[in-house]
Each structure stands twice: as C-alpha cells, then as structure tokens.
Design an enzyme around this catalytic site. Structure first.
Site, short mmCIF file in Angstrom:
data_model
loop_
_atom_site.label_atom_id
_atom_site.label_comp_id
_atom_site.label_asym_id
_atom_site.label_seq_id
_atom_site.Cartn_x
_atom_site.Cartn_y
_atom_site.Cartn_z
N HIS A 24 -10.81 27.16 41.83
CA HIS A 24 -9.62 27.67 42.54
C HIS A 24 -9.55 27.04 43.92
CE1 HIS A 24 -6.58 31.08 42.97
NE2 HIS A 24 -6.51 30.40 44.10
N HIS A 26 -6.51 24.82 46.42
CA HIS A 26 -5.13 24.32 46.51
C HIS A 26 -5.13 22.94 47.19
CE1 HIS A 26 -2.96 28.07 45.36
NE2 HIS A 26 -4.12 28.59 45.68
N ASP A 28 -2.68 21.45 48.59
CA ASP A 28 -1.95 21.49 49.87
C ASP A 28 -2.65 22.37 50.90
OD1 ASP A 28 -1.18 23.38 47.87
OD2 ASP A 28 0.45 24.07 49.14
N GLY A 185 2.21 32.05 44.74
CA GLY A 185 3.26 32.59 45.59
C GLY A 185 3.18 34.11 45.65
N HIS A 212 -2.58 33.73 39.60
CA HIS A 212 -2.93 34.45 40.84
C HIS A 212 -2.58 35.92 40.64
CE1 HIS A 212 -3.03 30.59 43.01
NE2 HIS A 212 -3.57 31.24 44.02
N GLU A 215 -4.69 39.80 44.12
CA GLU A 215 -4.94 39.32 45.48
C GLU A 215 -4.00 40.09 46.42
OE1 GLU A 215 -3.51 35.41 46.38
OE2 GLU A 215 -4.84 35.15 48.10
N ASP A 345 -10.35 28.15 47.82
CA ASP A 345 -8.92 28.50 47.93
C ASP A 345 -8.16 27.52 48.82
OD1 ASP A 345 -6.72 29.92 47.11
OD2 ASP A 345 -6.93 31.52 48.58
ZN LIG Z 1 -4.98 30.56 45.52
#
Ligand SMILES: [Zn+2]
Length: 409
Positions: A24, A26, A28, A185, A212, A215, A345
C-alpha cells in the site's frame, strides 16, 4: 525455521537491508522533493517552497496539521507535476530506485490515472507511461545488483463517476504490469456500492481488488469493500479494531483468542488477549483477509482508534484516536491473528518508508528479525501475483532473511 545469526546493531542500515514487500503505497505520495521542484519548474507550477528541504518540511507539516484541506493540498502539487508521459515515467522510475534502497523486493504501487489526464495523456497512455518507468527502474536497480519488481494497482476515485472506465482500463492493461484495482478518495459519503459497475467489471475479468476502507469510515465501509467490492485485501482496515470488545471477566482468555500464539517476550500476557471479535472482525481474521496497515499515515489522519479506547463504547465520532505509534492497534491486531501488513502509504507526506515503519515497530513493539520475516511472508502471500510468482517471492524473502544482512548495504 530460520537459523539464528548474531543480531547486528539494529541501525537504519540493518533495517533497510531486510527484504520487504510493499502493498500500500501511493505513487503521487512518494515523489522526491527535488523531482517535484524540477518538474514544477518545467511546467511553471508554483510551489510553496522551491528548495528541497523547505518543500519536504512543508509537505510533512501540511500532512501533520490535522487539517484535511491542507493534507489534500499536498497532493494537488504532486499530481500537478505528473501530467505528462515524461513526468510519469520519471516519477515511476525513481519510485523503483527509492523502493530498492528501502529494501523492497516486490511492491504494488497505486495511483489514480484519472487525475493525470494532462494534455498528452489518456487512461491507457498514462498507465503505460508508468509501466515504462517502472520497468526502467527495475532494469536500473538490477544493474546496481538489486532485484525488485513493482506492479501497478489502478485506483478509481470514489468521489468521481468514471470508475467503470478506470476499471476497464485496468483490465485492458493487465499485461502491462497492472495487478489490481482500488477505490481511493473520500470514504464517508461515497460508498463502494456506488461503484458496483466497476467492481463487477473487475470480478467478471478476474482482476483482484483491494479497497481503501476502514480508514476515514468505519465497519460498514469495510463490509461494503468485502461484499460489494469482493476485495481480497483491505486498504488500511485499521478501524476493524472498533469491532473488538472485552470479554468478561476482564483478564481471562476468551475462546476466540485462547489458541492464538502469544508473543514470546510479552510477560505477563497482555490485557489485550481478552478481546472478543465482532462478526466483521471475525470474518476478516478467520478468512485471513490482509489488512494494509499504514501506521504513520494512520496517526496523521486520525484513522486509528487509540489502543486504550478499543473495546469501550463512545458516542459516534468521539472515540479517541491514536496519536503516537504506541497507541496504534497494529500489534493488537497481529496478536489477535489478523493478517496484518505494514506499509508507508505516502512516503513524502508522512515522511516514512518501509524501513522507517520497521524501525518504529522494533522500537515500540519490540519486533525482531523473526517478526519482520513473518510480516513479510504475510505480505508476500497477500500480493496479487500468481500462485507461482508468490511462491517464488516467498522463497526470496526466506532466503533474504536467512542471509545475514549486510549492514549499510
Ligand atoms: Zn492509501
């Protein structure tokens, strides 16, 4: 069994040298500050700081501010500079090299191509640009003696309405390094059930899904991820801890936990051994559905219920959140038998890495080499690779932990 070797000094080099599997992360959220600055200069994008240390600091402070608006603003900048083929290739290539330095031997990096449709990009060309960058990074790492594989998980944004198109693009690009699909998102207010068509498309085409969930929203969101999304893993899922309750009388082992392995160095047995699992928590644990936990990130976004608050009733929205690593339910969930994995993350915003998370786990919960081996095998088993490739990966993990890691390599 792993043959013991003398434990070297547990410095950062030792932790970095341990083989890791990253599930996991990202794309970006993982840019080098210097890259953000250079790419921004190329396109004339204004940044809060144009000096690497200052920009790194700004990202960390914004992510840590407790303000969701400031947290999201950080991604506006990274996404803004990733809007061309060349930028995507560069960021992906550097991601592989940085992951190799971090000790990662296999990773499944996620990103949302729908946010990167700059002038010369569509969903397919964006995915293929990232694939080329990843392959270039793998080749460069191999030249430097590091074998690493990085695959893509394609995210659709929950708040948008193009998840079916994104899922179709993910399926179309399976032979270009795409191994899975994700919903990312805002979680609350944008349930997985609104993306049924996309999730159905993945299911019909046998593309693995992680979502996701658990969270920013609670148990119902995780349940949707599992049953509407047919998720094989849960992105974060840390709020599954809200489905635990203490057995009575406190201090006795309940049937749900009595046969779980105890951590050998915890004495007396922790009070946490008395938790009973609710139906969703039981399902997730008993089916060994992997949780992609991201402790540093969870602390920043108030995602994790505080360890002290687990098993107690609070009015909606008032459950205390974990503010420091030792309050995170990571070890509790592991001890209860959940298939937990550790992940960064967002390396840039959370100022973390796999190595950093390992160091925190060692410092706070006393994890040692055997614990990291077990965590890494769990992560390897949870990858979206074929069974044969997973077996190979597990063999490489085992071999890596059998060799004395070279400190500082
Ligand atoms: Zn994430």
């Amino acid at each position: 069994m792993v043959t013991p070797w003398p434990e070297p000094a547990h410095d950062e080099g030792w932790f970095a040298s341990l083989p890791k599997v990253c599930l996991h992360d990202h794309l970006d959220g993982a840019l080098r500050p210097t890259t953000v600055i250079e790419l921004a200069a190329e396109i004339g994008h204004e940044l809060p700081s144009h000096e690497p240390a200052g920009l790194e600091q700004w990202f960390a402070e914004a992510a840590d501010s407790g303000s969701l608006a400031r947290y999201l603003e950080t991604f506006e900048h990274t996404v803004a500079v990733m809007q061309s083929v060349s930028a995507l290739e560069r960021v992906a290539r550097e991601y592989v090299l940085d992951s190799a330095t971090d000790g990662v031997i296999h990773g499944e990096v996620r990103w949302a191509p729908e946010q990167h449709l700059g002038s010369d990009l569509n969903l397919d060309t964006a995915i293929q640009a990232v694939d080329r960058g990843l392959r270039a990074g793998e080749a460069e790492a191999a030249d430097r003696g590091r074998r690493i594989s990085i695959r893509q998980i394609i995210c659709a944004m929950r708040q948008n309405d193009r998840s079916l198109q994104v899922a179709e693009a993910a399926v179309r690009n399976r032979d270009r390094g795409v191994v899975g699909f994700d919903l990312a998102g805002p979680e609350a207010g944008f349930p997985a059930s609104e993306h049924r068509a996309a999730l159905e498309h993945c299911a019909q085409n046998f593309l693995p899904v992680t979502v996701h969930a658990g969270e920013a929203d609670g148990l119902a969101s995780m349940q949707q991820a599992l049953f509407d999304g047919r998720a094989l893993r849960i992105g974060h899922g840390v709020r599954i801890a809200e489905d635990l309750s203490p057995r009575e009388p406190r201090g006795t082992l309940g049937e749900n936990v009595s046969r779980l392995p105890r951590r050998r160095d915890l004495s007396p047995p922790p009070a946490t051994a008395v938790y009973a699992l609710g139906p969703l928590a039981s399902w997730v644990r008993d089916r060994r559905i992997p949780l992609e936990l991201c402790p540093c990130s969870n602390l920043q976004t108030d995602a994790a219920p505080s360890l002290d608050a687990i098993g107690r009733d609070y009015p909606a929205g008032e459950r205390p959140r974990a503010k420091k690593y030792s309050d995170h339910p990571f070890e509790l969930l592991r001890e209860l038998g959940f298939a937990v994995t550790v992940n960064p993350d967002n390396r840039l915003m959370s100022r973390t890495s796999m190595t950093h998370e390992f160091m925190e786990l060692a410092g706070v919960f006393g994890y040692d080499r055997e614990d990291f081996l077990a965590l890494t095998v769990t992560a390897a088993e949870a990858t979206f690779l074929s069974a044969g490739d997973r077996d190979d990966l597990i063999e490489r993990v085992m071999a890596g932990y059998s060799d004395a890691p070279v400190v500082g390599s």
